[in-house]
Structures are given as C-alpha cells and as structure tokens.
Design a protein around this motif. Structure first.
Motif, PDB file in Angstrom:
ATOM      1  N   ASN A 177     -48.350   3.329  17.350  1.00 31.04           N
ATOM      2  CA  ASN A 177     -47.389   2.417  16.749  1.00 31.04           C
ATOM      3  C   ASN A 177     -48.005   1.925  15.453  1.00 31.04           C
ATOM      4  O   ASN A 177     -49.117   2.320  15.092  1.00 31.04           O
ATOM      5  CB  ASN A 177     -47.054   1.271  17.705  1.00 31.04           C
ATOM      6  CG  ASN A 177     -45.755   0.560  17.344  1.00 31.04           C
ATOM      7  OD1 ASN A 177     -45.120   0.842  16.317  1.00 31.04           O
ATOM      8  ND2 ASN A 177     -45.344  -0.381  18.177  1.00 31.04           N
ATOM      9  N   ASN A 178     -47.306   1.057  14.746  1.00 28.49           N
ATOM     10  CA  ASN A 178     -47.810   0.553  13.479  1.00 28.49           C
ATOM     11  C   ASN A 178     -47.425  -0.913  13.339  1.00 28.49           C
ATOM     12  O   ASN A 178     -46.249  -1.269  13.520  1.00 28.49           O
ATOM     13  CB  ASN A 178     -47.233   1.369  12.316  1.00 28.49           C
ATOM     14  CG  ASN A 178     -47.955   1.106  11.009  1.00 28.49           C
ATOM     15  OD1 ASN A 178     -47.948  -0.015  10.490  1.00 28.49           O
ATOM     16  ND2 ASN A 178     -48.579   2.140  10.450  1.00 28.49           N
ATOM     17  N   ARG A 179     -48.392  -1.745  13.051  1.00 32.50           N
ATOM     18  CA  ARG A 179     -48.146  -3.183  12.907  1.00 32.50           C
ATOM     19  C   ARG A 179     -47.070  -3.456  11.855  1.00 32.50           C
ATOM     20  O   ARG A 179     -46.249  -4.372  12.003  1.00 32.50           O
ATOM     21  CB  ARG A 179     -49.455  -3.868  12.515  1.00 32.50           C
ATOM     22  CG  ARG A 179     -49.345  -5.280  11.931  1.00 32.50           C
ATOM     23  CD  ARG A 179     -49.019  -6.319  12.988  1.00 32.50           C
ATOM     24  NE  ARG A 179     -48.856  -7.648  12.409  1.00 32.50           N
ATOM     25  CZ  ARG A 179     -49.468  -8.740  12.859  1.00 32.50           C
ATOM     26  NH1 ARG A 179     -50.314  -8.661  13.863  1.00 32.50           N
ATOM     27  NH2 ARG A 179     -49.246  -9.905  12.301  1.00 32.50           N
ATOM     28  N   LYS A 180     -47.059  -2.669  10.800  1.00 32.20           N
ATOM     29  CA  LYS A 180     -46.107  -2.906   9.722  1.00 32.20           C
ATOM     30  C   LYS A 180     -44.666  -2.680  10.188  1.00 32.20           C
ATOM     31  O   LYS A 180     -43.746  -3.373   9.734  1.00 32.20           O
ATOM     32  CB  LYS A 180     -46.423  -1.992   8.537  1.00 32.20           C
ATOM     33  CG  LYS A 180     -47.788  -2.256   7.911  1.00 32.20           C
ATOM     34  CD  LYS A 180     -48.139  -1.205   6.868  1.00 32.20           C
ATOM     35  CE  LYS A 180     -49.554  -1.396   6.361  1.00 32.20           C
ATOM     36  NZ  LYS A 180     -49.952  -0.333   5.409  1.00 32.20           N
ATOM     37  N   VAL A 181     -44.476  -1.739  11.099  1.00 31.79           N
ATOM     38  CA  VAL A 181     -43.134  -1.506  11.634  1.00 31.79           C
ATOM     39  C   VAL A 181     -42.686  -2.713  12.438  1.00 31.79           C
ATOM     40  O   VAL A 181     -41.585  -3.249  12.237  1.00 31.79           O
ATOM     41  CB  VAL A 181     -43.107  -0.240  12.510  1.00 31.79           C
ATOM     42  CG1 VAL A 181     -41.766  -0.104  13.220  1.00 31.79           C
ATOM     43  CG2 VAL A 181     -43.374   1.000  11.660  1.00 31.79           C
ATOM     44  N   ALA A 182     -43.555  -3.147  13.360  1.00 30.88           N
ATOM     45  CA  ALA A 182     -43.190  -4.271  14.219  1.00 30.88           C
ATOM     46  C   ALA A 182     -42.983  -5.546  13.405  1.00 30.88           C
ATOM     47  O   ALA A 182     -41.954  -6.225  13.529  1.00 30.88           O
ATOM     48  CB  ALA A 182     -44.271  -4.482  15.271  1.00 30.88           C
ATOM     49  N   GLN A 183     -43.967  -5.861  12.566  1.00 36.66           N
ATOM     50  CA  GLN A 183     -43.862  -7.105  11.793  1.00 36.66           C
ATOM     51  C   GLN A 183     -42.684  -7.054  10.831  1.00 36.66           C
ATOM     52  O   GLN A 183     -41.923  -8.037  10.697  1.00 36.66           O
ATOM     53  CB  GLN A 183     -45.159  -7.363  11.029  1.00 36.66           C
ATOM     54  CG  GLN A 183     -45.128  -8.650  10.216  1.00 36.66           C
ATOM     55  CD  GLN A 183     -46.492  -8.986   9.631  1.00 36.66           C
ATOM     56  OE1 GLN A 183     -47.512  -8.473  10.072  1.00 36.66           O
ATOM     57  NE2 GLN A 183     -46.493  -9.850   8.615  1.00 36.66           N
ATOM     58  N   GLY A 184     -42.514  -5.937  10.129  1.00 34.73           N
ATOM     59  CA  GLY A 184     -41.410  -5.811   9.187  1.00 34.73           C
ATOM     60  C   GLY A 184     -40.065  -5.951   9.866  1.00 34.73           C
ATOM     61  O   GLY A 184     -39.138  -6.581   9.332  1.00 34.73           O
ATOM     62  N   PHE A 185     -39.938  -5.380  11.063  1.00 37.93           N
ATOM     63  CA  PHE A 185     -38.681  -5.465  11.798  1.00 37.93           C
ATOM     64  C   PHE A 185     -38.419  -6.894  12.265  1.00 37.93           C
ATOM     65  O   PHE A 185     -37.324  -7.429  12.068  1.00 37.93           O
ATOM     66  CB  PHE A 185     -38.709  -4.520  12.996  1.00 37.93           C
ATOM     67  CG  PHE A 185     -37.429  -4.473  13.772  1.00 37.93           C
ATOM     68  CD1 PHE A 185     -36.415  -3.591  13.416  1.00 37.93           C
ATOM     69  CD2 PHE A 185     -37.216  -5.320  14.857  1.00 37.93           C
ATOM     70  CE1 PHE A 185     -35.218  -3.547  14.128  1.00 37.93           C
ATOM     71  CE2 PHE A 185     -36.031  -5.286  15.572  1.00 37.93           C
ATOM     72  CZ  PHE A 185     -35.032  -4.396  15.204  1.00 37.93           C
ATOM     73  N   GLY A 251     -30.370  -1.690  11.935  1.00 39.49           N
ATOM     74  CA  GLY A 251     -29.854  -2.568  10.884  1.00 39.49           C
ATOM     75  C   GLY A 251     -30.875  -3.366  10.110  1.00 39.49           C
ATOM     76  O   GLY A 251     -30.533  -3.968   9.086  1.00 39.49           O
ATOM     77  N   ALA A 252     -32.112  -3.425  10.548  1.00 39.22           N
ATOM     78  CA  ALA A 252     -33.135  -4.215   9.841  1.00 39.22           C
ATOM     79  C   ALA A 252     -33.648  -3.445   8.631  1.00 39.22           C
ATOM     80  O   ALA A 252     -33.790  -2.219   8.669  1.00 39.22           O
ATOM     81  CB  ALA A 252     -34.277  -4.553  10.779  1.00 39.22           C
ATOM     82  N   ARG A 253     -33.946  -4.187   7.543  1.00 36.44           N
ATOM     83  CA  ARG A 253     -34.480  -3.582   6.334  1.00 36.44           C
ATOM     84  C   ARG A 253     -35.519  -4.513   5.713  1.00 36.44           C
ATOM     85  O   ARG A 253     -35.311  -5.724   5.624  1.00 36.44           O
ATOM     86  CB  ARG A 253     -33.375  -3.334   5.295  1.00 36.44           C
ATOM     87  CG  ARG A 253     -32.284  -2.373   5.713  1.00 36.44           C
ATOM     88  CD  ARG A 253     -32.795  -0.930   5.748  1.00 36.44           C
ATOM     89  NE  ARG A 253     -31.701   0.008   5.919  1.00 36.44           N
ATOM     90  CZ  ARG A 253     -31.166   0.324   7.100  1.00 36.44           C
ATOM     91  NH1 ARG A 253     -31.638  -0.259   8.205  1.00 36.44           N
ATOM     92  NH2 ARG A 253     -30.187   1.204   7.182  1.00 36.44           N
ATOM     93  N   SER A 254     -36.653  -3.936   5.293  1.00 34.38           N
ATOM     94  CA  SER A 254     -37.644  -4.673   4.508  1.00 34.38           C
ATOM     95  C   SER A 254     -38.639  -3.663   3.941  1.00 34.38           C
ATOM     96  O   SER A 254     -38.768  -2.542   4.462  1.00 34.38           O
ATOM     97  CB  SER A 254     -38.391  -5.717   5.357  1.00 34.38           C
ATOM     98  OG  SER A 254     -39.359  -5.111   6.188  1.00 34.38           O
ATOM     99  N   GLU A 255     -39.332  -4.051   2.891  1.00 34.19           N
ATOM    100  CA  GLU A 255     -40.326  -3.159   2.294  1.00 34.19           C
ATOM    101  C   GLU A 255     -41.450  -2.864   3.278  1.00 34.19           C
ATOM    102  O   GLU A 255     -41.936  -1.731   3.366  1.00 34.19           O
ATOM    103  CB  GLU A 255     -40.892  -3.782   1.011  1.00 34.19           C
ATOM    104  CG  GLU A 255     -39.902  -3.846  -0.139  1.00 34.19           C
ATOM    105  CD  GLU A 255     -40.554  -4.362  -1.419  1.00 34.19           C
ATOM    106  OE1 GLU A 255     -41.795  -4.517  -1.420  1.00 34.19           O
ATOM    107  OE2 GLU A 255     -39.822  -4.599  -2.395  1.00 34.19           O
ATOM    108  N   LEU A 256     -41.881  -3.895   4.018  1.00 32.41           N
ATOM    109  CA  LEU A 256     -42.963  -3.694   4.984  1.00 32.41           C
ATOM    110  C   LEU A 256     -42.532  -2.741   6.091  1.00 32.41           C
ATOM    111  O   LEU A 256     -43.303  -1.860   6.505  1.00 32.41           O
ATOM    112  CB  LEU A 256     -43.387  -5.037   5.581  1.00 32.41           C
ATOM    113  CG  LEU A 256     -44.604  -5.008   6.515  1.00 32.41           C
ATOM    114  CD1 LEU A 256     -45.846  -4.547   5.766  1.00 32.41           C
ATOM    115  CD2 LEU A 256     -44.834  -6.383   7.143  1.00 32.41           C
TER     116      LEU A 256
END
Length: 451
Positions: A177-185, A251-256
């Motif tokens: 997994n990747n922290r950036k995926v979880a946190q960004g979401f 539906g979630a969107r962010s640069e991270l």
C-alpha cells in the motif's frame, strides 16, 4: 539435581532445526549480497530514550543493568551503569543511530543488510518470541532517496522467498500500500484524523467491517458516508493499473492521492513483470502507515496466513536526522525465527543429518587410534568434514553410531588398505585419504522439503 524449568519465548533448536535455520540465513545473506547490500552489525543495547522514540511501550523493552552497579560515579566518567539502557527490540532504531554516527564515512545511497537477535517482552505464542532473529535490508539516502528503491526492496525480498522455496518454504504474497494514497484519499473526503483512521482500518480483519464503520464514526469523526468510503477504499486490491481507476471511481481527488496512485501502480506493474502474482496492491493494509511516509509492505505465507506477517517494512522520509541533515530510507525485515518455527512445527522441511560430519573414521582398537586420527586429518585438509569414532567398539556399533547421526560414510582403516562404506546402501569400496571424496550432495548437510 533440581528440575530445569524452560523459559518460554526463547527458542533453542535441536541440531536438525539449527541446520534448517543456517540454510535459511545463508540463502538470505547471499541474496542480499547479490543485490549489493553490505552487511553490518550493531550493538545489542541502546539508550532507553532512543528505543522508546518509535512509540514502543516500556513493558516490551528489556532493561539492562549490572547486578553490582555502583551507587556513585565520578563526574564526567562514562559509566554504563548510570545510563538507562535496553536491549533493542528491532534493528531499525540501532541502524538509524549507526547512520548518524557514521554519516561522514558512508557512501549514499547506502544499502545495508543486518542479521541479528532482537528482544521483545511480549507474551509468547506461535510465531511470537521474546528473543528472535531478524534479517533486515534498508536503502538510505542523504537528503533524498529516489522512489525506485521502493520498487527494488520488495522485489529483493520476493527473490529471497523464491530461493527459500527449495527448502520447503511455501510461496509468499507481498501486500503493498502507499501512505500517500490513504492520506490523500482521507483528506480529500474531509477527514482530519488520518492516523486515527489508519489505526482503525488496520483492525478490519480482526473486528470486521461493521465495528470498523462504528469506530470510524465514534472515534475518528467520520460521517456515515465518509466511513463507508474508507471501507470502499480498503476493499480495493490488484496487480495492475486498474487499481487506480477503481480508487478514482470513488470520487476523491488530490495531488497527494494522484502521486500515491502513480507510485503504487509503478510498483505492482514492475513486480508483475518480475514476479507475477507475488506482489499485490491491497488498500486495506494500514499497519505502519501511521509512521511510514510512502510504500508499506506486508508478507504472508500462502496457506499459513494465520501466522501473520513474516516480512514487513516501508518508506521513512526521516529514518534518521541530526537536525541539519535528514536521511530518508526504505527497508524490509524478515522474521527469521518466526519463519523457521513454522517450517519445523509443520514438518515442512528436514535436514539430511544432524551433524556436519560426512565421514566417520572407525577405530580398530585404542592402540591404533592415532592412525584413525591421521586419516581424519588428511580428509579435513581436503575440506571433507570428518569425525573419529568415540570408542573402539565392534564395527557394527560404530556403524550404528554414524547411522543415528545421519553420517553417510564410515571409513575402515587397515594396514592392508583402507575401505569406505556408504552405510545407506551397503556399498563398500577401496579408498585413499589423499584422493577419495564423497559425492558433492553428501559433503555437507542439505535441507530439503519433507517428502
């Protein structure tokens, strides 16, 4: 003599088990070195304040002090009795300290492996010990560390476990997994308590989705819709770029989030090319994401998932820092003792013999023992592990001595000419200590899957 009470959680293998452990460790070391990792060893103790910085509770750390510690010490004297010390509970904390102390002499990125005992004061159970061996690899950079090392590390571990299959180790599945995926979401859907949500999601397999949904709302400030979105994210897994499409479909969107998805897809697609089916993106993997900053890895034995993770790790953006320089790293650790304990308890693997000896030199009588010792010395000089019978008993008894230990050959000295016998099939031939050698497969003990 008083009866000895065993101490639970401190495994002591019989010689056959130690042979299995040795074979595993040698394969691990050799594979690490094939990929350019250099071996190091650190001290067993660290200051308690350093050990506890990672969040470990004091009840899990063994404290070290001298029994007859003095009550006072001259000012300025460096006396370990007056420092709060503990045995290290993993190899990450001592490695971070090692990097800081030797940063001026190391070449970065620095690739290291480390195989040592660690100590952890937790309740012993299957696969969990108070003293156990870990085998770690890490890549550390100075100031920056390219993402491609987050791809390299799990692929090295996949190769390790592929090589270990020759010893009966089952196939593994490395979940990533990747922290950036979880946190960004989570941030994109409006959740602020990222670390709290991660800890709750980590309980999914233990307490089930309904209790996770309730905890997210009651303790992590999620609305029913947000809580359901977290569960929807955790349900996604795969080995190709479709995982990104499924995440974005929520539906979630962010640069991270986008950055994390790109990294995760890069990792699983590279792994799919190198080790198809071994590395799987699994977005419910949350363990460690509260302190890792990028990729995170969890490894289980296929068919033995109840044992838990036997290898884990991830990316730290600040593995070590001295205030002016930061050293990011990525690494994984194998629980060698946990792995070996399952191999032995499930009878998945066996050693060909309990001793390294390939040849037992018989003793005709005690007056000629020196002749048997000389033969053994000649064989050892040629790299053949050899022992001499402990007594000049009847040859049948000496053969049984060898058979009980799995020694394949017995050497019979004689003034008329030496002979060596393969006691497994009874074949006996003339032999010269300067030229005879056993088959390569019999020279040293071998470890193989149980038939």
């Amino acid at each position: 003599m008083a009866r000895i009470s065993p101490l639970s959680g401190f495994p002591e293998w019989l010689p056959e088990g130690r042979a299995v452990e040795h074979a595993v460790l040698e394969t691990v070391r050799r594979t690490f070195e094939l990929h350019g990792f250099a071996g190091i060893q650190t001290r067993a103790v660290e200051p308690l304040e350093q050990l506890l910085r990672k969040g470990e509770t004091s009840k899990e750390v063994y404290v070290l002090r001298r029994l007859q510690a003095e009550e006072s010490v001259d000012a300025g004297e460096d006396d370990l009795d007056h420092k709060a010390l503990g045995l290290h509970f993993d190899l990450t904390v001592p490695f971070a300290r090692y990097v800081l102390e030797n940063s001026g002499r190391l070449q970065f990125p620095f690739k290291r492996y480390q195989v040592q005992s660690v100590w952890r004061g937790e309740r012993p159970q299957e696969g969990r010990f108070r003293e156990f061996t870990q085998a770690d690899i890490d890549v550390v950079g100075s100031g920056a560390l390219p993402f491609h090392f987050e791809v390299e590390v799990p692929l090295v571990m996949a190769e390790v476990f592929a090589r270990l299959q020759q010893f009966g180790v089952p196939p593994v599945r490395i979940q990533v997994n990747n922290r950036k995926v979880a946190q960004g979401f989570y941030e994109a859907i409006g959740l602020a308590d990222v670390e709290g949500v991660l800890r709750t999601i980590d309980k999914l397999d233990k307490i089930g989705p309904e209790r996770v949904l309730a905890t997210l709302q009651q303790e992590n400030g999620a609305s029913p819709e947000q809580a359901q979105s977290c569960l929807d994210l955790a349900s996604i897994s795969g080995t190709d770029g479709s995982i990104a499409d499924r995440v974005l479909a929520l539906g979630a969107r962010s640069e991270l989030l986008q950055e994390g998805l790109e990294e995760l897809v890069t990792l699983v697609e590279a792994a799919q090319q190198r080790v198809p089916g071994t590395v799987v993106a699994d977005l419910k993997i949350a363990r460690g994401l509260d302190y890792y900053t990028g990729s995170v890895y969890e490894t289980t034995l296929v068919g033995h998932e109840q044992l838990g993770s036997i290898s884990s790790g991830g990316r730290y953006d600040s593995l070590a820092s001295d205030g002016s320089a930061t050293y990011p790293g990525v690494g994984m650790s194998i629980g060698v003792t946990r792995l070996v304990s399952r191999l032995l308890s499930a009878d998945l693997v066996r050693a060909s013999r309990s001793v390294p000896t390939a040849v037992l030199v018989a003793v005709t009588d005690e007056q000629t023992r020196a002749d048997s010792v000389a033969i053994a010395a000649a064989l050892r000089r040629r790299g053949i592990p050899t022992d001499v019978a402990p007594s000049a008993a009847k040859f049948g008894k000496q053969i049984r001595f060898a058979d009980r230990r799995g020694i394949p050959f017995v050497w019979f000295p004689s003034p008329e000419g030496h002979q060596v016998k393969d006691i497994r099939n009874g074949e006996q031939v003339d032999a010269d200590a300067q030229t005879w050698e056993p088959p390569a497969a019999d020279l040293w003990p071998t470890v193989a899957p149980t038939v």
